[in-house]
Design a protein around this motif. Structure first.
Motif, mmCIF file in Angstrom:
data_model
loop_
_atom_site.group_PDB
_atom_site.id
_atom_site.type_symbol
_atom_site.label_atom_id
_atom_site.label_comp_id
_atom_site.label_asym_id
_atom_site.label_seq_id
_atom_site.Cartn_x
_atom_site.Cartn_y
_atom_site.Cartn_z
ATOM 1 N N GLN A 81 0.828 -1.200 0.000
ATOM 2 C CA GLN A 81 0.000 0.000 0.000
ATOM 3 C C GLN A 81 0.868 1.258 0.000
ATOM 4 N N LEU A 82 0.424 2.245 -0.771
ATOM 5 C CA LEU A 82 1.095 3.528 -0.841
ATOM 6 C C LEU A 82 0.266 4.546 -0.076
ATOM 7 N N HIS A 83 0.846 5.097 1.004
ATOM 8 C CA HIS A 83 0.133 6.050 1.855
ATOM 9 C C HIS A 83 0.768 7.435 1.738
ATOM 10 N N ILE A 84 -0.086 8.434 1.809
ATOM 11 C CA ILE A 84 0.364 9.819 1.729
ATOM 12 C C ILE A 84 -0.397 10.648 2.753
ATOM 13 N N ILE A 85 0.234 11.687 3.252
ATOM 14 C CA ILE A 85 -0.415 12.569 4.220
ATOM 15 C C ILE A 85 -1.224 13.616 3.472
ATOM 16 N N GLY A 86 -2.539 13.676 3.747
ATOM 17 C CA GLY A 86 -3.409 14.637 3.087
ATOM 18 C C GLY A 86 -3.275 16.031 3.678
ATOM 19 N N VAL A 87 -3.966 17.004 3.069
ATOM 20 C CA VAL A 87 -3.901 18.389 3.537
ATOM 21 C C VAL A 87 -4.502 18.542 4.931
ATOM 22 N N ASP A 88 -5.354 17.559 5.323
ATOM 23 C CA ASP A 88 -5.960 17.596 6.649
ATOM 24 C C ASP A 88 -5.104 16.903 7.699
ATOM 25 N N GLY A 89 -3.919 16.439 7.282
ATOM 26 C CA GLY A 89 -3.025 15.774 8.207
ATOM 27 C C GLY A 89 -3.314 14.308 8.406
ATOM 28 N N GLN A 90 -4.343 13.786 7.717
ATOM 29 C CA GLN A 90 -4.716 12.390 7.838
ATOM 30 C C GLN A 90 -4.007 11.542 6.781
ATOM 31 N N ILE A 91 -3.750 10.280 7.145
ATOM 32 C CA ILE A 91 -3.122 9.358 6.205
ATOM 33 C C ILE A 91 -4.147 8.912 5.165
ATOM 34 N N LYS A 92 -3.793 9.027 3.906
ATOM 35 C CA LYS A 92 -4.671 8.633 2.807
ATOM 36 C C LYS A 92 -4.020 7.508 2.010
ATOM 37 N N LEU A 93 -4.839 6.596 1.522
ATOM 38 C CA LEU A 93 -4.331 5.533 0.661
ATOM 39 C C LEU A 93 -4.285 6.034 -0.774
ATOM 40 N N LEU A 94 -3.091 6.082 -1.333
ATOM 41 C CA LEU A 94 -2.927 6.552 -2.703
ATOM 42 C C LEU A 94 -3.162 5.421 -3.705
ATOM 43 N N ALA A 95 -2.637 4.237 -3.390
ATOM 44 C CA ALA A 95 -2.782 3.089 -4.284
ATOM 45 C C ALA A 95 -2.454 1.821 -3.517
ATOM 46 N N ALA A 96 -2.844 0.688 -4.083
ATOM 47 C CA ALA A 96 -2.526 -0.617 -3.504
ATOM 48 C C ALA A 96 -2.180 -1.562 -4.647
ATOM 49 N N HIS A 97 -1.192 -2.424 -4.427
ATOM 50 C CA HIS A 97 -0.731 -3.320 -5.482
ATOM 51 C C HIS A 97 -0.696 -4.756 -4.977
ATOM 52 N N GLY A 98 -1.347 -5.659 -5.740
ATOM 53 C CA GLY A 98 -1.403 -7.066 -5.395
ATOM 54 C C GLY A 98 -0.618 -7.918 -6.373
ATOM 55 N N PRO A 99 -0.788 -9.253 -6.306
ATOM 56 C CA PRO A 99 -0.042 -10.173 -7.155
ATOM 57 C C PRO A 99 -0.111 -9.833 -8.637
ATOM 58 N N GLY A 100 1.060 -9.839 -9.270
ATOM 59 C CA GLY A 100 1.134 -9.551 -10.700
ATOM 60 C C GLY A 100 1.269 -8.080 -11.022
ATOM 61 N N GLU A 101 1.267 -7.229 -9.995
ATOM 62 C CA GLU A 101 1.379 -5.791 -10.229
ATOM 63 C C GLU A 101 2.785 -5.303 -9.887
ATOM 64 N N LEU A 102 3.107 -4.176 -10.456
ATOM 65 C CA LEU A 102 4.464 -3.633 -10.369
ATOM 66 C C LEU A 102 4.413 -2.203 -9.860
ATOM 67 N N PHE A 103 5.387 -1.828 -9.027
ATOM 68 C CA PHE A 103 5.445 -0.449 -8.539
ATOM 69 C C PHE A 103 6.888 -0.099 -8.208
ATOM 70 N N GLY A 104 7.148 1.197 -8.077
ATOM 71 C CA GLY A 104 8.497 1.661 -7.754
ATOM 72 C C GLY A 104 8.934 2.756 -8.699
ATOM 73 N N ALA A 105 10.247 2.903 -8.858
ATOM 74 C CA ALA A 105 10.823 3.963 -9.692
ATOM 75 C C ALA A 105 11.008 3.453 -11.119
ATOM 76 N N PHE A 106 10.293 4.062 -12.051
ATOM 77 C CA PHE A 106 10.380 3.651 -13.450
ATOM 78 C C PHE A 106 9.831 4.758 -14.346
ATOM 79 N N PRO A 107 10.420 5.054 -15.496
ATOM 80 C CA PRO A 107 11.517 4.350 -16.154
ATOM 81 C C PRO A 107 12.905 4.771 -15.698
ATOM 82 N N HIS A 108 12.977 5.687 -14.740
ATOM 83 C CA HIS A 108 14.273 6.141 -14.212
ATOM 84 C C HIS A 108 14.114 6.396 -12.716
ATOM 85 N N GLU A 109 15.206 6.697 -12.064
ATOM 86 C CA GLU A 109 15.143 7.003 -10.638
ATOM 87 C C GLU A 109 14.226 8.197 -10.400
ATOM 88 N N ARG A 110 13.497 8.170 -9.275
ATOM 89 C CA ARG A 110 12.599 9.270 -8.955
ATOM 90 C C ARG A 110 12.376 9.300 -7.454
#
Length: 217
Positions: A58-87
Motif C-alpha cells: 500500500q502507498l500512503h500519503i499525508i493529506g492536507v488535513d493531516g490524515q493518512i490517505k491511501l494513494l494506491a494498492a498493489h497485489g499479485p502480478g502488479e508492479l510499482f516503484g521507480a520507473f523508467p528512471h530514478e525518482r
C-alpha cells in the motif's frame, strides 16, 4: 516459493517465454516483508522496482488535513516503484499483512526491456491494467457514497468463491475505501444483520453477491 514457481509466475505476469522469464528471475531478488514493514519512505530517492508475488503493498500519503490517505494498492502480478528512471517517492510504501515481492533495480529493468520485446509488451499490459484500476478508484471516489466504496472493496477482495480470507481488518478496508473506520464498521455490520455476509473462522463469506452489488451506490 522456489525458482521454478517464481519463473512460472513471471512468465504468466509478462506473457513472455520461459527463457525470458528465467532472465527476469535471474536479475531479481526475492524479498519477504511482514505486516507494516516499510519498503520506501516518502521523499526517498527511489532506484528499485518491485513485482508482487503474494500479499498487498500500500502507498500512503499525508493529506492536507493531516490524515493518512491511501494513494494506491498493489497485489499479485502488479508492479510499482521507480520507473523508467530514478525518482523521488511521493508516498510511503508499506506491506499489508505478509508481502512477497521480486525486487530489481530500475537500471537493470531498463536493460532487460531493451533486450526482450515481449518483456516490454508484458510490462505495458501490466501498467495498462494498473492505470485502469486507478481510474476505477477515482471514479468510485467521485460517484459512490462512502458505504458504496466499502461494499465495492469487499467485492474486489473476494475470490471466485465469494470468500475473503483472512477476515479484512476494518481500519484497513476503510482506508482503502477512502472513508473512516466508523463508517466501514457500520457498513459491515449492516451487511451481517441482513445476512448478506457471514464471518467464520477462516474469514468472511459473501452469501449474496447480487444483493451486495445492488447496494453499491
Amino acid at each position: 516459493m522456489d525458482i521454478t514457481e517464481r519463473t512460472a509466475a513471471l512468465e504468466s505476469f509478462f506473457m513472455c517465454s520461459r527463457t525470458e522469464a528465467e532472465k527476469l528471475n535471474a536479475a531479481m531478488t526475492l524479498v519477504r516483508y511482514h505486516h507494516r514493514d516499510t519498503l520506501a519512505h516518502q521523499g526517498d530517492l527511489g532506484s528499485k522496482l518491485w513485482i508482487v508475488l503474494d500479499g498487498l503493498a500500500q502507498l500512503h500519503i499525508i493529506g492536507v488535513d493531516g490524515q493518512i490517505k491511501l494513494l494506491a494498492a498493489h497485489g499479485p502480478g502488479e508492479l510499482f516503484g521507480a520507473f523508467p528512471h530514478e525518482r523521488v517517492f511521493i508516498a510511503d510504501v508499506t506491506a499489508r499483512d505478509k508481502l512477497t515481492v521480486l525486487e530489481v533495480s530500475t537500471s537493470t529493468m531498463a536493460d532487460l526491456l531493451k533486450e526482450g520485446t515481449r518483456i516490454g509488451n508484458g510490462l505495458s499490459r501490466i501498467l495498462g491494467r494498473q492505470f485502469n484500476a486507478v481510474l476505477d478508484r477515482m471514479a468510485a471516489r467521485i460517484t459512490l457514497t462512502a458505504t458504496g466504496r466499502v461494499y465495492s472493496e469487499l467485492l474486489r477482495e473476494a475470490d471466485e468463491q465469494n470468500k475473503i480470507s483472512p477476515t479484512p481488518i476494518i481500519a484497513a478496508l476503510a482506508l482503502t475505501a477512502q472513508t473512516t473506520r466508523e463508517t466501514g464498521s457500520r457498513a459491515i455490520n449492516a451487511l451481517e444483520r441482513r445476512g448478506i455476509i457471514r464471518r467464520n473462522k477462516s474469514g468472511l463469506e459473501i452469501l449474496s453477491r447480487s444483493m451486495l452489488e445492488n447496494l453499491i451506490v
